[in-house]
Design an enzyme around this catalytic site. Sequence first.
Site, PDB file in Angstrom:
ATOM      1  N   GLU A  89       0.821  -1.220   0.000  1.00  0.00           N
ATOM      2  CA  GLU A  89       0.000   0.000   0.000  1.00  0.00           C
ATOM      3  C   GLU A  89       0.854   1.269   0.000  1.00  0.00           C
ATOM      4  O   GLU A  89       0.454   2.292  -0.563  1.00  0.00           O
ATOM      5  CB  GLU A  89      -0.922   0.009   1.220  1.00  0.00           C
ATOM      6  N   GLU A  98      -2.332   8.804  -0.615  1.00  0.00           N
ATOM      7  CA  GLU A  98      -2.622   8.209  -1.905  1.00  0.00           C
ATOM      8  C   GLU A  98      -2.150   9.133  -3.032  1.00  0.00           C
ATOM      9  O   GLU A  98      -2.227  10.357  -2.923  1.00  0.00           O
ATOM     10  CB  GLU A  98      -4.125   7.985  -2.009  1.00  0.00           C
ATOM     11  N   ASN A 133     -14.901   5.144   7.223  1.00  0.00           N
ATOM     12  CA  ASN A 133     -13.729   4.593   7.897  1.00  0.00           C
ATOM     13  C   ASN A 133     -13.012   5.657   8.721  1.00  0.00           C
ATOM     14  O   ASN A 133     -12.568   5.392   9.847  1.00  0.00           O
ATOM     15  CB  ASN A 133     -12.766   3.977   6.880  1.00  0.00           C
TER      16      ASN A 133
END
Length: 224
Positions: A89, A98, A133
Amino acid sequence: MAFQVAVFTILGLAFVAQIAVAQSVADIVTVDFFNGIINQAAADCAGKSFYTRDAFLNAVGSYPNFGTSGSADENKREIAAFFAHVTHETGHFCYIEEINKSTYCDTTRTDYPCNANKQYYGRGPLQLTWNYNYGAAGNAIGFDGLNSPETVAQDPVIAFKTGLWYWMTNVHSVIGQGFGATTRAINGAVECDGKSPATVQARADYYTNYCTQFNVAPGDNLLC
């Protein structure tokens, strides 16, 4: 399983025995292991000075069942699996955020309403994503996930806590089903069932590598 030597005295006679001692997460995630991952990131990576072993171990203190609730081999496999996904990741701890940022607001989740001025793209070691989340992680950890999602990219301990929160909430329960089940729990809708076999294999390769370093068999069901 580690061993320590103990000396017992019975009827005036000394006996030496080896006693099995459970390894802690810190015993398994050594400095050499952690550095072996992060040292593969380029020098100019933002995560190079953000992610640290100390921050990880600090965060682990809030999740006592991570890597400790099974047998010695099961614990090693869980830790290997966690770091395999983290490696994938973040690109060996290179990325804090990201690359392809988006808002990631699910307006149907009225229990975690989006702040119109914030974006809930991936941040942290498992790239926490989506408003629900961030909201749930913030409530569990103790930060304002909906109004200050950027905290995950600013505080390395909170960053690791979000990764461990997600793991313990969504992944820990399937670890016994094999590494492939953990991939499905993290990104199955995008990668599993033939959608992205190369990515699935890459995650599994990291996992088997780390299992080798921990001297434990990786088990079955490596792909999803």
